[in-house]
Design an enzyme around this catalytic site. Structure first.
Site, PDB file in Angstrom:
ATOM      1  N   HIS A 122      42.073  37.904  38.286  1.00 50.41           N
ATOM      2  CA  HIS A 122      42.219  36.779  39.211  1.00 50.41           C
ATOM      3  C   HIS A 122      41.704  37.057  40.624  1.00 50.41           C
ATOM      4  CE1 HIS A 122      45.603  39.377  39.974  1.00 50.41           C
ATOM      5  NE2 HIS A 122      45.661  38.827  41.178  1.00 50.41           N
ATOM      6  N   HIS A 173      40.097  35.652  46.029  1.00 46.66           N
ATOM      7  CA  HIS A 173      41.277  35.456  45.178  1.00 46.66           C
ATOM      8  C   HIS A 173      41.135  34.120  44.458  1.00 46.66           C
ATOM      9  CE1 HIS A 173      45.444  35.383  43.877  1.00 46.66           C
ATOM     10  NE2 HIS A 173      45.527  36.651  44.283  1.00 46.66           N
TER      11      HIS A 173
END
Length: 152
Positions: free
Chosen positions: A60, A75
């Site tokens: 992620h 992110h």
């Protein structure tokens, strides 16, 4: 020397203080901005925003280190660590050298949103002084490779 941080994906620029996560909006990791990606069906590829070395990589999120003092965190969505890697495909390994624009992670913002998570993508200049950054204006539409941050 100015480091140009490029957009790792398409979307709309969002001010970091408008990201609904106190870690990012409070700049606890560092200054930057975010990109709100389109929710088109299918997958999107997050690209390296700067040339350098993959310092950290998770399904992620990833960090690219340009040199000893400048690194950028990308992110993919908020709280997406909770997906435990489902829906993310990693294309690089820690320690690997990359050029700006190289594919790093494939993911689906629409799937992230469908799983109940916000797919907004914070892009943070780690350990930067905010005064050293010139940020793209909130509301700006960007495509991969567009200039987001000038870091002097």
């Amino acid at each position: 020397m100015t480091l140009e941080v490029l957009s790792p994906l398409s979307g709309t620029v969002v001010a970091l203080e408008d990201v609904p996560d106190p870690v990012f909006s409070g700049r606890l990791i560092g200054p930057g901005l975010a990109v709100d990606p389109p929710r088109a069906p299918g997958e999107a590829v997050a690209l390296a925003p700067i040339p350098g070395r993959v310092a950290k990589i998770h399904p992620h999120a990833f960090v690219i280190a340009a040199d000893g003092s400048r690194s950028v965190l990308v992110h993919l969505g908020l709280d997406t660590v909770g997906l435990e890697g489902r829906g993310f495909t990693i294309h690089r390994e820690e320690g690997e050298e990359v050029r700006a624009g190289d594919p790093i992670i494939t993911w689906s913002p629409a799937r992230v949103e469908g799983d109940g998570f916000n797919p907004v993508v914070p892009i943070v200049a780690l350990d930067a002084d905010e005064a050293d950054l010139v940020l793209a204006a909130p509301g700006t539409t960007v495509t991969p490779g567009d200039a987001l941050i000038a870091w002097s």
